[in-house]
Enzyme design. Structure first.
Site, PDB file in Angstrom:
ATOM      1  N   LYS A 192      54.129  34.728 -29.329  1.00 21.40           N
ATOM      2  CA  LYS A 192      53.473  35.764 -28.532  1.00 21.40           C
ATOM      3  C   LYS A 192      54.407  36.964 -28.413  1.00 21.40           C
ATOM      4  O   LYS A 192      55.352  36.969 -27.639  1.00 21.40           O
ATOM      5  CB  LYS A 192      53.105  35.281 -27.127  1.00 21.40           C
ATOM      6  CG  LYS A 192      52.092  36.257 -26.457  1.00 21.40           C
ATOM      7  CD  LYS A 192      52.140  36.255 -24.962  1.00 21.40           C
ATOM      8  CE  LYS A 192      53.172  37.176 -24.396  1.00 21.40           C
ATOM      9  NZ  LYS A 192      52.912  38.623 -24.653  1.00 21.40           N
ATOM     10  N   GLY A 245      63.603  38.249 -22.743  1.00 22.91           N
ATOM     11  CA  GLY A 245      62.950  39.216 -21.867  1.00 22.91           C
ATOM     12  C   GLY A 245      63.686  39.313 -20.549  1.00 22.91           C
ATOM     13  O   GLY A 245      64.881  39.038 -20.456  1.00 22.91           O
ATOM     14  N   SER A 246      62.963  39.668 -19.503  1.00 27.63           N
ATOM     15  CA  SER A 246      63.592  39.920 -18.215  1.00 27.63           C
ATOM     16  C   SER A 246      63.929  38.627 -17.490  1.00 27.63           C
ATOM     17  O   SER A 246      63.308  37.581 -17.699  1.00 27.63           O
ATOM     18  CB  SER A 246      62.665  40.765 -17.338  1.00 27.63           C
ATOM     19  OG  SER A 246      61.558  39.999 -16.899  1.00 27.63           O
ATOM     20  N   THR A 247      64.902  38.718 -16.601  1.00 25.51           N
ATOM     21  CA  THR A 247      65.293  37.565 -15.802  1.00 25.51           C
ATOM     22  C   THR A 247      64.156  37.130 -14.884  1.00 25.51           C
ATOM     23  O   THR A 247      63.934  35.927 -14.679  1.00 25.51           O
ATOM     24  CB  THR A 247      66.555  37.905 -14.983  1.00 25.51           C
ATOM     25  OG1 THR A 247      67.633  38.158 -15.891  1.00 25.51           O
ATOM     26  CG2 THR A 247      66.942  36.764 -14.062  1.00 25.51           C
ATOM     27  N   GLY A 250      61.776  35.131 -16.833  1.00 29.77           N
ATOM     28  CA  GLY A 250      62.432  33.874 -17.171  1.00 29.77           C
ATOM     29  C   GLY A 250      62.335  32.853 -16.049  1.00 29.77           C
ATOM     30  O   GLY A 250      62.094  31.661 -16.286  1.00 29.77           O
ATOM     31  N   GLU A 268      66.797  33.907 -23.033  1.00 30.00           N
ATOM     32  CA  GLU A 268      67.759  34.998 -23.201  1.00 30.00           C
ATOM     33  C   GLU A 268      67.217  36.123 -22.345  1.00 30.00           C
ATOM     34  O   GLU A 268      66.231  36.776 -22.695  1.00 30.00           O
ATOM     35  CB  GLU A 268      67.893  35.398 -24.673  1.00 30.00           C
ATOM     36  CG  GLU A 268      69.143  36.222 -24.965  1.00 30.00           C
ATOM     37  CD  GLU A 268      68.948  37.701 -24.726  1.00 30.00           C
ATOM     38  OE1 GLU A 268      69.340  38.178 -23.626  1.00 30.00           O
ATOM     39  OE2 GLU A 268      68.409  38.369 -25.600  1.00 30.00           O
ATOM     40  N   CYS A 303      69.340  44.543 -24.464  1.00 29.19           N
ATOM     41  CA  CYS A 303      69.751  43.640 -23.388  1.00 29.19           C
ATOM     42  C   CYS A 303      71.262  43.580 -23.234  1.00 29.19           C
ATOM     43  O   CYS A 303      71.774  43.440 -22.120  1.00 29.19           O
ATOM     44  CB  CYS A 303      69.172  42.245 -23.599  1.00 29.19           C
ATOM     45  SG  CYS A 303      69.584  41.517 -25.202  1.00 29.19           S
ATOM     46  N   GLU A 398      69.460  46.089 -14.049  1.00 29.03           N
ATOM     47  CA  GLU A 398      69.236  46.433 -15.456  1.00 29.03           C
ATOM     48  C   GLU A 398      68.252  47.595 -15.547  1.00 29.03           C
ATOM     49  O   GLU A 398      67.070  47.448 -15.240  1.00 29.03           O
ATOM     50  CB  GLU A 398      68.712  45.221 -16.229  1.00 29.03           C
ATOM     51  CG  GLU A 398      68.621  45.461 -17.716  1.00 29.03           C
ATOM     52  CD  GLU A 398      68.227  44.210 -18.482  1.00 29.03           C
ATOM     53  OE1 GLU A 398      68.737  44.025 -19.603  1.00 29.03           O
ATOM     54  OE2 GLU A 398      67.411  43.426 -17.972  1.00 29.03           O
TER      55      GLU A 398
END
Length: 495
Positions: A192, A245-247, A250, A268, A303, A398
């Site tokens: 995806k 992607g973003s924390t 995640g 990651e 990132c 970030e």
């Protein structure tokens, strides 16, 4: 030397480009079950590129079903490593043949310069597929050191159905970081891509089929995270979820895995990496060029970008002077112009977010050493904030844009404390002539990668990933195969 052609060449190719918009499930392109679509626009000019299919739960079910069927059939999962190798090498060859088309799709979709798509992203994706193709028949099992009464074999088996959710900043490259090891190990994959950058992933489906990948071994779903992504993470027949992607997302994926079948989850996630310049830096001009590239390349949408610049106080003015010279090499231009070294941010919402961070930093007392906001549309140039304190949002969060936060230090311990005072732990850079200091810092920095007298160098032979809230597991290198395989022990009792 790579030929970038000229702006007119790429504009002409863009005008004649046929864009595939459908989902790729079980070896064929098809509309979403409810025929839903959503628009995709070029961030450089906001012009509509196409309407692409919007996968929802029913489409996820179909893709996972196809992936499971192919895995259980065994013609991919149980094929010899050398057989899988040949298919993946053929896929890399086809990607090479279509590299201009793939580069153009990437640039139109994301706003990154065509020179970077053609020089970095697409060749990097091809190298990844080729590297894992060549690696997979060179990975051996083990024999445990048992007594003479037994033989214990330790082998690796494909984990099953892998869901790969990838971001928009390096769409095809990061997809291949997942696909290369997952497919080479014999898994079936449901990919995806981000709803903001699905075009190269969709195109990859046809190339994989032409290469000989069995139907269902690779399925590609364009759609939104809260629909298709969530459905994949909750799906009870997905064995492994790999994500970049973003924390924040995640965390959700970990929750969904726990609520469903405890699937393996490899993340990651975000970064806020420190790039540390000591007074004994061997070459200030070189360090400045690397620091500029470390934050302004890909418009700062990286990132592992060196977003926090920590400079020893005694060289601050000299280094910032060199940095401004290096930043001049990053000037926002039309991404289809081969001379462009800086394109656009991904969309207007993200552009607004980056601008708000800059304004907030100024309100909190940072000083504007370089302002890149004087641009039109989604373009933004290099921006440098100095006098940044560790508690400021621009130092802790970030931003994912071309915004560099500059903080000074006076001692090695202070630099280390500043660098580690962060919830993320993806990367760090250290510039020094002192070999002892370099090793001391590398040992104590809480980061998945530490770069000494460079920033973000590396190749496919080294793992990539982070610690703390930057995630777990590793992409790249042979270590990535560990994410997509299960260890099995076979103990044979001998007479």
């Amino acid at each position: 030397m790579m030929a970038y052609q000229d702006k007119a060449y790429w504009a002409s190719k863009a005008d004649g480009l046929k864009i595939e918009h459908r989902l790729f499930i079980d070896g064929r392109y098809q509309e979403a079950d409810d025929e839903g679509c959503f628009p995709v626009s070029n961030p450089a000019n906001e012009q509509l590129l196409t309407q692409i299919s919007r996968a929802r739960e029913v489409d996820v079910d179909a893709a996972v079903r196809a992936a499971r069927h192919r895995f259980e059939q065994g013609d991919w999962s149980q094929a010899s490593p050398s057989a899988r190798k040949q298919v993946l090498l053929r896929l890399a060859e086809l990607m090479e043949q279509h590299k201009e088309e793939l580069a153009l799709l990437e640039t139109l979709d994301t706003g990154k310069p065509i020179r970077h798509s053609l020089r970095d992203d697409i060749p990097g994706a091809i190298r990844t597929i080729r590297w894992y193709a060549e690696a997979v028949d060179k990975v051996y099992g083990e024999i445990a050191p048992t007594g003479n009464e037994a033989l214990a074999l330790i082998t690796r088996e494909p984990i099953g159905v892998v869901a790969a959710i990838v971001p928009w900043n390096f769409p095809l490259l990061l997809a291949c970081w997942k696909l290369g090891p997952a497919l080479a190990a014999g898994n079936s994959v449901v990919l995806k891509p981000s709803e903001k950058s699905s075009l190269t992933a969709i195109r990859l489906g046809a190339l994989a089929q032409e290469a000989g990948l069995p139907d269902g071994a690779l399925n590609i779903l364009s759609g939104f995270g809260h629909e298709a992504g969530k459905a994949l993470a909750l799906h009870g027949d997905v064995d492994c979820l790999t994500f970049t992607g973003s924390t924040g997302v995640g965390r959700l994926l970990l929750e969904y895995a726990g609520r469903s079948n405890m699937k393996r989850v490899w993340l990651e996630a975000g970064g806020k990496s420190a790039n540390i310049i000591f007074a004994d830096c061997p070459d200030l001009a070189k360090a400045a060029r690397a620091s500029a590239a470390g934050i302004f390349y890909n418009q700062g949408q990286v990132c592992i970008a060196g977003t926090r610049l920590l400079i020893e106080h005694s060289i601050k003015d000299a280094f910032l002077s060199e940095l401004k010279k290096a930043a001049a090499d990053f000037k926002p231009m039309d991404p289809l112009d081969p001379e462009s070294t800086m394109g656009t941010l991904i969309d207007s919402d993200h552009h607004g977010s980056v601008c708000r961070y800059i304004s907030e930093g100024l309100e909190e007392g940072a000083l504007l050493a370089l302002d890149g906001r004087d641009q039109t549309g989604n373009f933004m140039g290099p921006t440098v904030l100095e006098g940044v304190r560790p508690n400021m949002a621009v130092s802790r969060e970030e931003i994912f844009g071309p915004v560099l936060a500059v903080t000074t230090f006076t001692t090695e311990q202070e630099a280390l404390t500043l660098a580690n005072d962060c919830k993320y732990g993806l990367g760090a850079g250290v510039w020094t002539r002192d070999l002892n200091r370099a090793h001391r810092m590398a040992r104590r920095l809480k980061a998945g990668s530490v770069f000494i007298n460079n920033y973000n160098d590396g190749d496919m032979t080294v793992p990539f990933g982070g610690v703390k809230q930057s995630g777990n597991g590793r992409d790249k290198s042979l270590h990535a195969l560990e994410k997509f395989t299960e260890l099995k022990t076979t103990w044979l009792a001998l007479d």
